[in-house]
Design an enzyme around this catalytic site. Sequence first.
Site, PDB file in Angstrom:
ATOM      1  N   ASP A  35     -10.100  60.877   7.614  1.00  0.00           N
ATOM      2  CA  ASP A  35     -11.452  60.219   7.013  1.00  0.00           C
ATOM      3  C   ASP A  35     -12.284  61.124   6.375  1.00  0.00           C
ATOM      4  O   ASP A  35     -12.973  62.498   7.839  1.00  0.00           O
ATOM      5  CB  ASP A  35     -11.806  59.329   7.822  1.00  0.00           C
ATOM      6  CG  ASP A  35     -12.953  58.411   7.787  1.00  0.00           C
ATOM      7  OD1 ASP A  35     -12.787  56.814   6.835  1.00  0.00           O
ATOM      8  OD2 ASP A  35     -14.444  58.543   8.220  1.00  0.00           O
ATOM      9  N   ILE A  36     -13.696  60.732   6.234  1.00  0.00           N
ATOM     10  CA  ILE A  36     -14.425  61.366   5.602  1.00  0.00           C
ATOM     11  C   ILE A  36     -16.240  60.258   6.199  1.00  0.00           C
ATOM     12  O   ILE A  36     -16.930  61.413   7.130  1.00  0.00           O
ATOM     13  CB  ILE A  36     -15.134  61.361   3.544  1.00  0.00           C
ATOM     14  CG1 ILE A  36     -13.473  62.156   2.977  1.00  0.00           C
ATOM     15  CG2 ILE A  36     -16.258  61.828   3.278  1.00  0.00           C
ATOM     16  CD1 ILE A  36     -13.578  62.235   1.710  1.00  0.00           C
ATOM     17  N   ASP A  37     -17.130  59.302   6.170  1.00  0.00           N
ATOM     18  CA  ASP A  37     -17.462  58.827   5.971  1.00  0.00           C
ATOM     19  C   ASP A  37     -17.453  59.011   7.017  1.00  0.00           C
ATOM     20  O   ASP A  37     -16.615  57.577   7.749  1.00  0.00           O
ATOM     21  CB  ASP A  37     -18.336  58.018   5.143  1.00  0.00           C
ATOM     22  CG  ASP A  37     -18.279  58.582   4.007  1.00  0.00           C
ATOM     23  OD1 ASP A  37     -19.604  59.116   3.322  1.00  0.00           O
ATOM     24  OD2 ASP A  37     -17.673  58.509   3.025  1.00  0.00           O
ATOM     25  N   ASP A 212     -13.107  56.788  12.324  1.00  0.00           N
ATOM     26  CA  ASP A 212     -14.146  55.859  12.534  1.00  0.00           C
ATOM     27  C   ASP A 212     -14.796  54.514  12.374  1.00  0.00           C
ATOM     28  O   ASP A 212     -15.328  54.062  13.014  1.00  0.00           O
ATOM     29  CB  ASP A 212     -15.247  56.512  12.099  1.00  0.00           C
ATOM     30  CG  ASP A 212     -15.906  56.384  10.320  1.00  0.00           C
ATOM     31  OD1 ASP A 212     -14.943  56.298   9.828  1.00  0.00           O
ATOM     32  OD2 ASP A 212     -17.250  55.568  11.352  1.00  0.00           O
TER      33      ASP A 212
HETATM   34  O1  LIG Z   1     -12.633  55.630   4.681  1.00  0.00           O
HETATM   35  P1  LIG Z   1     -14.152  57.128   4.759  1.00  0.00           P
HETATM   36  O2  LIG Z   1     -14.039  58.015   4.279  1.00  0.00           O
HETATM   37  O3  LIG Z   1     -14.912  56.842   5.803  1.00  0.00           O
HETATM   38  O4  LIG Z   1     -14.934  56.050   3.572  1.00  0.00           O
HETATM   39  C1  LIG Z   1     -15.915  54.503   4.210  1.00  0.00           C
HETATM   40  C2  LIG Z   1     -16.877  54.234   2.757  1.00  0.00           C
HETATM   41  O5  LIG Z   1     -18.195  55.115   3.272  1.00  0.00           O
HETATM   42  C3  LIG Z   1     -18.899  55.554   2.415  1.00  0.00           C
HETATM   43  O6  LIG Z   1     -20.414  54.539   2.688  1.00  0.00           O
HETATM   44  C4  LIG Z   1     -20.653  54.565   4.046  1.00  0.00           C
HETATM   45  O7  LIG Z   1     -20.779  55.603   3.885  1.00  0.00           O
HETATM   46  C5  LIG Z   1     -21.912  55.841   3.637  1.00  0.00           C
HETATM   47  C6  LIG Z   1     -23.035  57.278   3.644  1.00  0.00           C
HETATM   48  O8  LIG Z   1     -22.846  57.308   4.964  1.00  0.00           O
HETATM   49  C7  LIG Z   1     -23.075  54.457   3.982  1.00  0.00           C
HETATM   50  O9  LIG Z   1     -24.953  54.803   2.688  1.00  0.00           O
HETATM   51  C8  LIG Z   1     -22.152  53.455   3.492  1.00  0.00           C
HETATM   52  O10 LIG Z   1     -22.995  52.306   4.716  1.00  0.00           O
HETATM   53  C9  LIG Z   1     -21.152  53.067   4.410  1.00  0.00           C
HETATM   54  O11 LIG Z   1     -20.320  51.871   4.752  1.00  0.00           O
HETATM   55  C10 LIG Z   1     -18.323  54.849   0.935  1.00  0.00           C
HETATM   56  O12 LIG Z   1     -19.796  54.955  -0.145  1.00  0.00           O
HETATM   57  C11 LIG Z   1     -17.744  53.727   0.403  1.00  0.00           C
HETATM   58  O13 LIG Z   1     -17.200  54.226  -0.563  1.00  0.00           O
HETATM   59  C12 LIG Z   1     -16.185  54.477   1.064  1.00  0.00           C
HETATM   60  O14 LIG Z   1     -15.389  53.425   0.783  1.00  0.00           O
HETATM   61 MG   LIG Z   2     -14.773  56.600   7.662  1.00  0.00          MG
END
Ligand SMILES: O=P(O)(O)OC[C@H]1O[C@H](O[C@H]2O[C@H](CO)[C@@H](O)[C@H](O)[C@H]2O)[C@H](O)[C@@H](O)[C@@H]1O
Ligand SMILES: [Mg+2]
Length: 259
Positions: A35-37, A212
């Site tokens: 996963d990234i974020d 996460d």
């Molecule tokens: O599946 P992931 O790689 O964890 O991506 C999930 C979402 O991540 C991003 O949003 C989240 O991170 C942003 C940056 O830290 C934050 O501003 C936001 O509040 C979080 O929800 C991304 O923008 C989404 O498109 C992804 O689905």
């Molecule tokens: Mg994530």
Amino acid sequence: MSETLVMSESLKKIASESLQKPPALLTGEWALFLDIDGTLLEHAEHPDAVSVSDELRSLLQGLDRKLNGALAFITGRSVAAADQLFQPLKLRAAGLYGLEHRLLPDDDVEVAGEPADIAALADEIQAELGRGAYIERKGRVLAIHTRAAPHLLPRATQLVEQALATLPKGYRVVPGNAGVELLPLEAAKGAAIRRFMDIAPFVGRRPVFLGDDTSDENGFEAVNDAGGLSIRVKPPAHTTAQYGLAGVAETLAWLKSQL
Ligand SMILES: O=P(O)(O)OC[C@H]1O[C@H](O[C@H]2O[C@H](CO)[C@@H](O)[C@H](O)[C@H]2O)[C@H](O)[C@@H](O)[C@@H]1O
Ligand SMILES: [Mg+2]
């Protein structure tokens, strides 16, 4: 607070805290899904406000090499958004919770357009919530971010849940991190991982998935079923993951130890 509630709260805490750190293990037998974020990158106020260090790029490149390419991002972002973040590094990736798949690092990914009903919904939600909310338009997937205005989250959730009644069948609402997302039913991280596991260089290996969020739980179930290893970053009281890591810093340290 009743005694039972106090006791169950403390039991929950113990359950989450008792998740062990994952063992050191990445050998050629393993396939790594990331996963990234919130896993590789600390959360930022806005999706565009995150940045990738050269150190993280080389870490991922090193792991990809070590695993002979059996490494893929499994993310809610689009593949194009992931590429933009990690450029010039391009890895195998499932974007939009598996609606997009890039099975080889250099393949092109066809970007699906935004259906008219989703576009209209995005406009309505933006008009109703105002500038405090950021609506991320990802084709068939909508993310409503309320990190800058947390009081808007209940209304944002209500609006997307209400929309399920008028949209064509086949959408669901998933809690995000400081937001909420609307996505097609077939967008699921578990299915995305299984798709990779059917092809080289993943096939025959044991999957490891680090994530996460609530949307990652489905990926944990998939790797648990495949005899793999599931690792939740910042584990909450309840998770199907077998192991936990305290946060992004600990996750990066664990990944480094695998090189
Ligand atoms: O599946 P992931 O790689 O964890 O991506 C999930 C979402 O991540 C991003 O949003 C989240 O991170 C942003 C940056 O830290 C934050 O501003 C936001 O509040 C979080 O929800 C991304 O923008 C989404 O498109 C992804 O689905
Ligand atoms: Mg994530």
